[in-house]
Design an enzyme around this catalytic site. Sequence first.
Site, PDB file in Angstrom:
ATOM      1  N   SER A  12      35.002 -52.091  32.413  1.00 29.84           N
ATOM      2  CA  SER A  12      36.301 -51.536  32.013  1.00 29.84           C
ATOM      3  C   SER A  12      36.609 -50.310  32.852  1.00 29.84           C
ATOM      4  O   SER A  12      35.706 -49.578  33.274  1.00 29.84           O
ATOM      5  CB  SER A  12      36.278 -51.123  30.545  1.00 29.84           C
ATOM      6  N   TYR A  39      32.574 -46.838  23.114  1.00 29.28           N
ATOM      7  CA  TYR A  39      33.032 -47.910  24.001  1.00 29.28           C
ATOM      8  C   TYR A  39      32.965 -47.467  25.463  1.00 29.28           C
ATOM      9  O   TYR A  39      32.414 -48.175  26.320  1.00 29.28           O
ATOM     10  CB  TYR A  39      34.462 -48.311  23.638  1.00 29.28           C
TER      11      TYR A  39
HETATM   12  P1  NDP Z   1      39.151 -60.208  23.014  1.00 30.20           P
HETATM   13  O1  NDP Z   1      38.825 -59.509  21.748  1.00 30.20           O
HETATM   14  O2  NDP Z   1      40.386 -61.043  23.086  1.00 30.20           O
HETATM   15  O3  NDP Z   1      37.890 -61.074  23.515  1.00 30.20           O
HETATM   16  C1  NDP Z   1      36.554 -60.658  23.343  1.00 30.20           C
HETATM   17  C2  NDP Z   1      35.803 -61.812  22.733  1.00 30.20           C
HETATM   18  O4  NDP Z   1      34.420 -61.481  22.620  1.00 30.20           O
HETATM   19  C3  NDP Z   1      36.319 -62.132  21.324  1.00 30.20           C
HETATM   20  O5  NDP Z   1      36.542 -63.515  21.178  1.00 30.20           O
HETATM   21  C4  NDP Z   1      35.164 -61.650  20.469  1.00 30.20           C
HETATM   22  O6  NDP Z   1      35.062 -62.295  19.218  1.00 30.20           O
HETATM   23  C5  NDP Z   1      33.992 -61.949  21.352  1.00 30.20           C
HETATM   24  N1  NDP Z   1      32.775 -61.314  20.878  1.00 30.20           N
HETATM   25  C6  NDP Z   1      32.644 -60.132  20.219  1.00 30.20           C
HETATM   26  N2  NDP Z   1      31.378 -59.919  19.873  1.00 30.20           N
HETATM   27  C7  NDP Z   1      30.669 -60.995  20.312  1.00 30.20           C
HETATM   28  C8  NDP Z   1      29.303 -61.367  20.231  1.00 30.20           C
HETATM   29  N3  NDP Z   1      28.385 -60.603  19.626  1.00 30.20           N
HETATM   30  N4  NDP Z   1      28.923 -62.549  20.795  1.00 30.20           N
HETATM   31  C9  NDP Z   1      29.827 -63.338  21.394  1.00 30.20           C
HETATM   32  N5  NDP Z   1      31.142 -63.047  21.469  1.00 30.20           N
HETATM   33  C10 NDP Z   1      31.556 -61.883  20.941  1.00 30.20           C
HETATM   34  O7  NDP Z   1      39.255 -59.062  24.098  1.00 30.20           O
HETATM   35  P2  NDP Z   1      39.502 -59.140  25.679  1.00 30.20           P
HETATM   36  O8  NDP Z   1      39.695 -60.533  26.139  1.00 30.20           O
HETATM   37  O9  NDP Z   1      40.514 -58.116  25.978  1.00 30.20           O
HETATM   38  O10 NDP Z   1      38.106 -58.549  26.184  1.00 30.20           O
HETATM   39  C11 NDP Z   1      37.225 -59.237  27.060  1.00 30.20           C
HETATM   40  C12 NDP Z   1      36.401 -58.202  27.800  1.00 30.20           C
HETATM   41  O11 NDP Z   1      37.273 -57.418  28.612  1.00 30.20           O
HETATM   42  C13 NDP Z   1      35.667 -57.226  26.882  1.00 30.20           C
HETATM   43  O12 NDP Z   1      34.377 -57.010  27.381  1.00 30.20           O
HETATM   44  C14 NDP Z   1      36.521 -55.956  26.983  1.00 30.20           C
HETATM   45  O13 NDP Z   1      35.757 -54.806  26.753  1.00 30.20           O
HETATM   46  C15 NDP Z   1      37.005 -56.057  28.410  1.00 30.20           C
HETATM   47  N6  NDP Z   1      38.201 -55.261  28.703  1.00 30.20           N
HETATM   48  C16 NDP Z   1      39.404 -55.530  28.085  1.00 30.20           C
HETATM   49  C17 NDP Z   1      40.522 -54.769  28.395  1.00 30.20           C
HETATM   50  C18 NDP Z   1      41.854 -54.996  27.739  1.00 30.20           C
HETATM   51  O14 NDP Z   1      42.800 -54.221  27.984  1.00 30.20           O
HETATM   52  N7  NDP Z   1      42.018 -56.037  26.925  1.00 30.20           N
HETATM   53  C19 NDP Z   1      40.461 -53.680  29.373  1.00 30.20           C
HETATM   54  C20 NDP Z   1      39.147 -53.497  29.956  1.00 30.20           C
HETATM   55  C21 NDP Z   1      38.087 -54.261  29.626  1.00 30.20           C
HETATM   56  P3  NDP Z   1      35.796 -61.615  17.930  1.00 30.20           P
HETATM   57  O15 NDP Z   1      37.262 -61.745  18.157  1.00 30.20           O
HETATM   58  O16 NDP Z   1      35.264 -62.399  16.784  1.00 30.20           O
HETATM   59  O17 NDP Z   1      35.340 -60.171  17.910  1.00 30.20           O
END
Ligand code: NDP
Length: 249
Positions: free
Chosen positions: A139, A152
């Site tokens: 991130s 975070y």
């Molecule tokens: P989302 O919440 O849409 O996707 C993240 C996914 O990871 C969710 O489906 C979530 O499930 C799942 N998840 C959480 N915990 C676990 C676990 N223990 N095992 C397996 N899966 C898990 O968010 P994004 O698509 O935005 O995020 C994807 C990545 O991008 C993350 O690492 C985030 O930190 C990073 N990111 C996102 C940004 C943004 O602006 N969106 C900016 C910078 C980085 P559930 O919904 O049940 O929690």
Amino acid sequence: MSDNDDGMRPSTHRVVWVTGAAGGIGAAIAGAYARVGAKVVATDQRPWEAVPGIRTITCDVTSAIEIEAVIAECDRLGGIDTLVNCAGILRRDDVLEITPQVWDRLFDVNVKGAFLCAQAAARSMISAGRRGSIVNIGSINAEKVFADTVAYCTSKGALQAMSRAMALSLAPHGIRVNNVAPGAIADTRLEPTRWAQAAERDAMRLRTPLRELGASTDVASAVIFLGSPGASFITGATLLVDGGRAASV
Ligand code: NDP
């Protein structure tokens, strides 16, 4: 790049594992790999429906047993070539209120989970003599921080350092490890309340030199590049996908 590679050839992405693939960015990455001809194993902690052609498995990235089951499925498909660590969670808490439980869960998912998946993938690649690739979704918050996301931001800084350290450890095996650092991405579930508010979106746009929020597909393009032969000399790198935000004061 080798002589017979054109940089983005689908055959170079034979078996790809994407974690957090039910989420906005993970789904975009899984879809992008499927479109370039990869066999995609998409995992998330809860069951969900992906687009046709993508194999979905429920896997909590903090569970070594569930990770092994995913590696076994990749083996059935021919063996893992590329891992994309996309699963992640975000919490907003006043720094004085963060509990040890909240801190541990963020680090368990965002750092240790990514490590366990990368370790399992690397072991499989090495035992098969495969020169694979690992891409971690970090991130911009490893660099540009918010006051209410201390755990975070720290976890994403740790993930970035882990990517570099693993790049060194795995280089002798020909395995590349890179980090993609997105800025504000609009079409995800990560911050439903924050980005749902127009004022919040407008403020973030103004802080972003390109005056736009990013899309999940912007992140997917960067991931596909880093996993491709066009990036065969790139390891230990962080690729910002942030509209110029990190470059600004
Ligand atoms: P989302 O919440 O849409 O996707 C993240 C996914 O990871 C969710 O489906 C979530 O499930 C799942 N998840 C959480 N915990 C676990 C676990 N223990 N095992 C397996 N899966 C898990 O968010 P994004 O698509 O935005 O995020 C994807 C990545 O991008 C993350 O690492 C985030 O930190 C990073 N990111 C996102 C940004 C943004 O602006 N969106 C900016 C910078 C980085 P559930 O919904 O049940 O929690």
